[in-house]
Design a protein around this motif. Structure first.
Motif, PDB file in Angstrom:
ATOM      1  N   THR A 126       1.324  -5.986  10.866  1.00  0.00           N
ATOM      2  CA  THR A 126       0.297  -5.303  11.645  1.00  0.00           C
ATOM      3  C   THR A 126       0.772  -5.094  13.085  1.00  0.00           C
ATOM      4  O   THR A 126       1.710  -5.744  13.548  1.00  0.00           O
ATOM      5  CB  THR A 126      -1.009  -6.111  11.668  1.00  0.00           C
ATOM      6  OG1 THR A 126      -0.732  -7.418  12.183  1.00  0.00           O
ATOM      7  CG2 THR A 126      -1.602  -6.220  10.284  1.00  0.00           C
ATOM      8  N   ILE A 127       0.120  -4.185  13.763  1.00  0.00           N
ATOM      9  CA  ILE A 127       0.381  -3.990  15.189  1.00  0.00           C
ATOM     10  C   ILE A 127      -0.022  -5.246  15.943  1.00  0.00           C
ATOM     11  O   ILE A 127      -1.016  -5.899  15.615  1.00  0.00           O
ATOM     12  CB  ILE A 127      -0.398  -2.756  15.689  1.00  0.00           C
ATOM     13  CG1 ILE A 127       0.342  -1.475  15.252  1.00  0.00           C
ATOM     14  CG2 ILE A 127      -0.603  -2.773  17.186  1.00  0.00           C
ATOM     15  CD1 ILE A 127      -0.357  -0.196  15.616  1.00  0.00           C
ATOM     16  N   LYS A 128       0.773  -5.614  16.957  1.00  0.00           N
ATOM     17  CA  LYS A 128       0.521  -6.836  17.727  1.00  0.00           C
ATOM     18  C   LYS A 128      -0.884  -6.817  18.302  1.00  0.00           C
ATOM     19  O   LYS A 128      -1.321  -5.830  18.901  1.00  0.00           O
ATOM     20  CB  LYS A 128       1.548  -6.944  18.859  1.00  0.00           C
ATOM     21  CG  LYS A 128       1.468  -8.224  19.669  1.00  0.00           C
ATOM     22  CD  LYS A 128       1.954  -9.407  18.864  1.00  0.00           C
ATOM     23  CE  LYS A 128       1.903 -10.698  19.688  1.00  0.00           C
ATOM     24  NZ  LYS A 128       2.912 -10.721  20.757  1.00  0.00           N
ATOM     25  N   GLY A 129      -1.607  -7.908  18.092  1.00  0.00           N
ATOM     26  CA  GLY A 129      -2.951  -8.026  18.634  1.00  0.00           C
ATOM     27  C   GLY A 129      -4.040  -7.499  17.740  1.00  0.00           C
ATOM     28  O   GLY A 129      -5.218  -7.599  18.065  1.00  0.00           O
ATOM     29  N   ALA A 130      -3.656  -6.904  16.578  1.00  0.00           N
ATOM     30  CA  ALA A 130      -4.643  -6.332  15.655  1.00  0.00           C
ATOM     31  C   ALA A 130      -4.932  -7.313  14.517  1.00  0.00           C
ATOM     32  O   ALA A 130      -4.147  -8.232  14.251  1.00  0.00           O
ATOM     33  CB  ALA A 130      -4.117  -5.017  15.094  1.00  0.00           C
ATOM     34  N   PRO A 131      -6.058  -7.170  13.806  1.00  0.00           N
ATOM     35  CA  PRO A 131      -6.364  -8.039  12.661  1.00  0.00           C
ATOM     36  C   PRO A 131      -5.265  -7.980  11.606  1.00  0.00           C
ATOM     37  O   PRO A 131      -4.654  -6.926  11.377  1.00  0.00           O
ATOM     38  CB  PRO A 131      -7.678  -7.468  12.128  1.00  0.00           C
ATOM     39  CG  PRO A 131      -8.303  -6.785  13.294  1.00  0.00           C
ATOM     40  CD  PRO A 131      -7.161  -6.218  14.090  1.00  0.00           C
ATOM     41  N   ILE A 132      -4.999  -9.107  10.959  1.00  0.00           N
ATOM     42  CA  ILE A 132      -3.932  -9.158   9.959  1.00  0.00           C
ATOM     43  C   ILE A 132      -4.458  -8.969   8.534  1.00  0.00           C
ATOM     44  O   ILE A 132      -3.668  -8.938   7.584  1.00  0.00           O
ATOM     45  CB  ILE A 132      -3.152 -10.487  10.059  1.00  0.00           C
ATOM     46  CG1 ILE A 132      -4.081 -11.686   9.835  1.00  0.00           C
ATOM     47  CG2 ILE A 132      -2.462 -10.596  11.411  1.00  0.00           C
ATOM     48  CD1 ILE A 132      -3.353 -13.017   9.782  1.00  0.00           C
ATOM     49  N   THR A 133      -5.771  -8.836   8.381  1.00  0.00           N
ATOM     50  CA  THR A 133      -6.346  -8.550   7.063  1.00  0.00           C
ATOM     51  C   THR A 133      -7.217  -7.306   7.172  1.00  0.00           C
ATOM     52  O   THR A 133      -7.662  -6.932   8.255  1.00  0.00           O
ATOM     53  CB  THR A 133      -7.195  -9.732   6.555  1.00  0.00           C
ATOM     54  OG1 THR A 133      -8.257  -9.986   7.493  1.00  0.00           O
ATOM     55  CG2 THR A 133      -6.345 -10.985   6.401  1.00  0.00           C
ATOM     56  N   GLY A 134      -7.454  -6.664   6.037  1.00  0.00           N
ATOM     57  CA  GLY A 134      -8.283  -5.464   6.065  1.00  0.00           C
ATOM     58  C   GLY A 134      -8.211  -4.707   4.759  1.00  0.00           C
ATOM     59  O   GLY A 134      -8.081  -5.306   3.689  1.00  0.00           O
ATOM     60  N   GLU A 135      -8.259  -3.396   4.848  1.00  0.00           N
ATOM     61  CA  GLU A 135      -8.284  -2.552   3.654  1.00  0.00           C
ATOM     62  C   GLU A 135      -6.870  -2.267   3.160  1.00  0.00           C
ATOM     63  O   GLU A 135      -5.889  -2.787   3.688  1.00  0.00           O
ATOM     64  CB  GLU A 135      -9.033  -1.246   3.990  1.00  0.00           C
ATOM     65  CG  GLU A 135     -10.468  -1.470   4.464  1.00  0.00           C
ATOM     66  CD  GLU A 135     -11.150  -0.169   4.857  1.00  0.00           C
ATOM     67  OE1 GLU A 135     -10.614   0.912   4.542  1.00  0.00           O
ATOM     68  OE2 GLU A 135     -12.224  -0.240   5.490  1.00  0.00           O
ATOM     69  N   ARG A 136      -6.778  -1.402   2.148  1.00  0.00           N
ATOM     70  CA  ARG A 136      -5.472  -1.041   1.600  1.00  0.00           C
ATOM     71  C   ARG A 136      -4.677  -0.250   2.627  1.00  0.00           C
ATOM     72  O   ARG A 136      -5.192   0.638   3.299  1.00  0.00           O
ATOM     73  CB  ARG A 136      -5.658  -0.203   0.328  1.00  0.00           C
ATOM     74  CG  ARG A 136      -4.343   0.169  -0.351  1.00  0.00           C
ATOM     75  CD  ARG A 136      -4.598   1.003  -1.600  1.00  0.00           C
ATOM     76  NE  ARG A 136      -5.047   2.350  -1.281  1.00  0.00           N
ATOM     77  CZ  ARG A 136      -4.214   3.358  -0.974  1.00  0.00           C
ATOM     78  NH1 ARG A 136      -2.907   3.157  -0.907  1.00  0.00           N
ATOM     79  NH2 ARG A 136      -4.694   4.561  -0.709  1.00  0.00           N
ATOM     80  N   VAL A 137      -3.400  -0.580   2.754  1.00  0.00           N
ATOM     81  CA  VAL A 137      -2.521   0.138   3.677  1.00  0.00           C
ATOM     82  C   VAL A 137      -2.331   1.565   3.178  1.00  0.00           C
ATOM     83  O   VAL A 137      -2.007   1.791   2.006  1.00  0.00           O
ATOM     84  CB  VAL A 137      -1.161  -0.580   3.786  1.00  0.00           C
ATOM     85  CG1 VAL A 137      -0.165   0.274   4.578  1.00  0.00           C
ATOM     86  CG2 VAL A 137      -1.328  -1.948   4.441  1.00  0.00           C
ATOM     87  N   THR A 138      -2.525   2.532   4.081  1.00  0.00           N
ATOM     88  CA  THR A 138      -2.382   3.937   3.686  1.00  0.00           C
ATOM     89  C   THR A 138      -1.271   4.663   4.446  1.00  0.00           C
ATOM     90  O   THR A 138      -0.921   5.780   4.084  1.00  0.00           O
ATOM     91  CB  THR A 138      -3.693   4.703   3.914  1.00  0.00           C
ATOM     92  OG1 THR A 138      -4.045   4.636   5.302  1.00  0.00           O
ATOM     93  CG2 THR A 138      -4.815   4.112   3.067  1.00  0.00           C
ATOM     94  N   GLU A 139      -0.734   4.038   5.504  1.00  0.00           N
ATOM     95  CA  GLU A 139       0.374   4.686   6.211  1.00  0.00           C
ATOM     96  C   GLU A 139       1.172   3.667   7.014  1.00  0.00           C
ATOM     97  O   GLU A 139       0.636   2.666   7.491  1.00  0.00           O
ATOM     98  CB  GLU A 139      -0.135   5.799   7.140  1.00  0.00           C
ATOM     99  CG  GLU A 139      -1.073   5.341   8.230  1.00  0.00           C
ATOM    100  CD  GLU A 139      -1.705   6.507   8.985  1.00  0.00           C
ATOM    101  OE1 GLU A 139      -1.764   7.630   8.442  1.00  0.00           O
ATOM    102  OE2 GLU A 139      -2.158   6.276  10.131  1.00  0.00           O
ATOM    103  N   HIS A 140       2.474   3.951   7.113  1.00  0.00           N
ATOM    104  CA  HIS A 140       3.378   3.165   7.948  1.00  0.00           C
ATOM    105  C   HIS A 140       3.688   3.967   9.210  1.00  0.00           C
ATOM    106  O   HIS A 140       4.055   5.144   9.127  1.00  0.00           O
ATOM    107  CB  HIS A 140       4.679   2.866   7.206  1.00  0.00           C
ATOM    108  CG  HIS A 140       4.559   1.782   6.189  1.00  0.00           C
ATOM    109  ND1 HIS A 140       5.622   1.354   5.429  1.00  0.00           N
ATOM    110  CD2 HIS A 140       3.501   1.030   5.791  1.00  0.00           C
ATOM    111  CE1 HIS A 140       5.227   0.391   4.618  1.00  0.00           C
ATOM    112  NE2 HIS A 140       3.938   0.179   4.821  1.00  0.00           N
ATOM    113  N   LEU A 141       3.544   3.325  10.348  1.00  0.00           N
ATOM    114  CA  LEU A 141       3.841   3.976  11.618  1.00  0.00           C
ATOM    115  C   LEU A 141       5.349   3.858  11.875  1.00  0.00           C
ATOM    116  O   LEU A 141       5.856   2.779  12.191  1.00  0.00           O
ATOM    117  CB  LEU A 141       3.048   3.303  12.742  1.00  0.00           C
ATOM    118  CG  LEU A 141       3.183   3.894  14.143  1.00  0.00           C
ATOM    119  CD1 LEU A 141       2.630   5.319  14.184  1.00  0.00           C
ATOM    120  CD2 LEU A 141       2.476   3.007  15.162  1.00  0.00           C
ATOM    121  N   LEU A 142       6.074   4.974  11.758  1.00  0.00           N
ATOM    122  CA  LEU A 142       7.521   4.965  11.936  1.00  0.00           C
ATOM    123  C   LEU A 142       7.927   5.156  13.394  1.00  0.00           C
ATOM    124  O   LEU A 142       8.969   4.659  13.818  1.00  0.00           O
ATOM    125  CB  LEU A 142       8.175   6.060  11.085  1.00  0.00           C
ATOM    126  CG  LEU A 142       8.049   5.925   9.564  1.00  0.00           C
ATOM    127  CD1 LEU A 142       8.797   7.057   8.884  1.00  0.00           C
ATOM    128  CD2 LEU A 142       8.577   4.576   9.091  1.00  0.00           C
TER     129      LEU A 142
END
Length: 553
Positions: free
Chosen positions: A69-85
């Protein structure tokens, strides 16, 4: 493959980050922006200027890369739909700044005119820290709304584009701003700023789900080697991750765990590349690191590399070289890692290897071997020393050749500079003094890595000696700061007499402490600076000659 350009407002990005739909492929470098870059980003947005597009890879049923996850953001949540390249630094800065979740800084909206742009407000930050027993970060005033507003500052997270921030601002304003008219005016301005953030469009380029992993990696590298270049290490991380599913970040973290002291000498990330290249018998160059087979071979040799790191650091500690600030040349460390990785373990075979590596180390310190062409010479030295270290026959290595790389004469030793500077010979002289023990002149403690931070570079003869003569390595000893303050600018015979009177063993103890620095006692007491330099140079030269022949001391 087609790349589609799309728009997305900042609140939508935040929703996707908060619910863990947008994540980073693990091979991405870590957060790299300093607070100046974060401030510039926010002020660019406040001026209604664009900050560029980002790049994402759409994710189907399975993530193509291991993610985080992005630093400082929640580490759990919904299904991953995109990777930030591409765009990690910008989105991380926006997320963390508008949530004010940096550990050592707090971001504020300053309600004073920006001299550069003429804007009536701007974003800046202040440093935060804690001391033992603190329940809130310092400076203390920055924790209280009234004190913040006295300085015309509003916490930036109160301007975030969400309902909770709006409510928190109302509560803050009631406590901070007593005058109702002023409160209403500031509330209106903050609402406009919140709308700026809410309406800010951060466009993105989207790679479709069907994009193959090598293609996505290739796009990632090309985008990050143009406007905002990745380091070579970052690219190797990406190649190792994509090609082998391994995290070089995790492996380097293991290096710090297995051998924490390595960070005192060398950045483990750089050492992983440099040392691994030498282990493979290849030049430590970008061409090697970016070769397709470098990453797989690095992984294949990783346990050997860790062994080499641990043994090399242990060897340096036994030679009483404790950190990079006292290291005459850091080029030796990758070579030592590559050679200790293959050196025999135990008994006479290890003893022979140790003698050869001690000879290598001190000749690297005292000769001119690494004053140019370091990459090619480290490869040559590693390859030429390899058979000797492993007990095989081999030609005499170039670094052992007195004709090519002679050791300094006493005149050169006398003329060497002040060791706090990056002067190889000056640091080598200091290192050879520490090798003898480096006892403090007052309290008698031995120099160690743990107490080096409390030691200072002391002029044995006071700075009343002309600068061009005083700032030489032979006039230097590392002593505790208390000893340095106590001696101050006293003449040697005076502070030595003070030391003699301060212990029960008299001259014998003082002579032993001085001898542990290769400092001549009689010349110190006599106050004859030029004779002192010549005598100490003779002692240093003798110790150097022995160590550079492989002797233990």
């Amino acid at each position: 493959m087609s790349i589609e350009a799309r728009n997305r407002p900042l609140p939508d990005w935040f929703t996707r980050i908060r619910t863990r739909q947008t994540v980073l492929p693990r091979f991405q470098r870590f957060e790299a922006w300093g607070h100046e870059s974060v401030i510039q980003l926010f002020n660019t947005i406040l001026q209604d200027l664009p900050v560029g597009a980002v790049l994402v890879l759409e994710v189907g049923n399975e993530e193509p890369f291991i993610s985080r996850t992005i630093k400082g953001a929640p580490i759990t949540g919904e299904r991953v739909t995109e990777h930030l390249l591409d765009g990690q630094q910008r989105l991380t800065a926006l997320w963390r700044g508008l949530h004010n979740n940096y550990d050592e800084r707090t971001y504020f909206l300053f309600f004073t005119a920006d001299e550069e742009t003429g804007m009536p407000y701007f974003v800046n930050s202040i440093a935060r820290w804690t001391k033992e027993g603190d329940t809130k970060p310092r400076p203390v005033w920055a924790n209280f709304p009234k004190e913040q507003w006295k300085r015309r500052m509003i916490p930036l997270d109160l301007c975030a584009p969400d309902i909770s921030a709006q409510q928190r601002f109302r509560e803050w304003a009631k406590e901070a701003i007593e005058d109702q008219d002023e409160r209403d005016s500031i509330s209106d301005t903050v609402s406009l700023i919140r709308q700026k953030f809410a309406g800010f469009n951060l466009p993105f380029l989207s790679l479709p789900v069907a994009t193959k992993k090598p293609t996505a990696l290739d796009v990632f590298i090309k985008m990050n080697t143009s406007a905002a270049p990745l380091s070579t290490y970052d690219i190797v991380v990406a190649q190792v991750e994509a090609g082998m599913g391994k995290s070089l970040h995790d492996l380097v973290a293991d290096t710090r765990t297995v051998c924490p002291a390595v960070t005192a000498y060398y950045a483990p990330e750089d050492l992983a590349l440099y040392g691994s290249a030498l282990l493979q018998g290849r030049a430590p160059t970008n061409a090697t690191y970016l070769a397709k087979d470098f990453g797989p071979q690095l992984l294949a040799n990783w346990e050997m590399f860790l062994t080499g790191v641990t043994r090399a650091v242990d060897f340096l500690e036994q030679e009483r070289v404790f950190d990079s600030a006292r290291l005459p040349t850091d080029v030796v460390l990758p070579v030592l890692v590559a050679l200790w990785a293959i050196a025999p373990n135990g008994l006479d075979a290890e003893g022979r290897a140790r003698t050869i590596l001690r000879k290598y180390l001190w000749r690297a310190f005292f000769s001119n071997r690494y004053e140019k062409s370091t990459n090619s010479r480290t490869l040559i030295d590693s390859n030429e020393l390899r058979p000797l270290v492993t007990g095989m026959d081999g030609a005499t290595p170039a670094i052992f050749d007195d004709t090519q790389h002679p050791l300094p004469q006493q005149e050169e030793i006398i003329a060497s500079g002040w060791p706090v500077r990056r002067d190889r010979l000056a640091r080598a002289i200091l290192a050879i003094a520490l090798k003898q023990g480096g006892l403090d002149l007052a309290d008698g403690s031995t120099a160690t890595r743990a107490n080096l931070a409390k030691r200072e570079y002391h002029h044995l003869f006071p700075v009343a000696v002309p600068d061009e003569e005083a700032y030489v390595s032979l006039n230097c000893a590392l002593v505790t700061w208390k000893t340095n303050r106590n001696i101050s600018d006293k003449e040697p015979e005076h502070y030595l007499a003070q030391r003699r009177d301060g212990n029960d063993l008299g001259d014998a103890e003082i002579k032993a402490r001085l001898a542990s620095h290769l400092i001549p006692y009689d010349e110190m007491v006599a106050g004859d600076y030029k004779t002192f330099l010549k005598t100490r140079a003779t002692k240093v030269h003798g110790a150097m000659t022995k160590l550079c022949a492989g002797g233990a001391s």
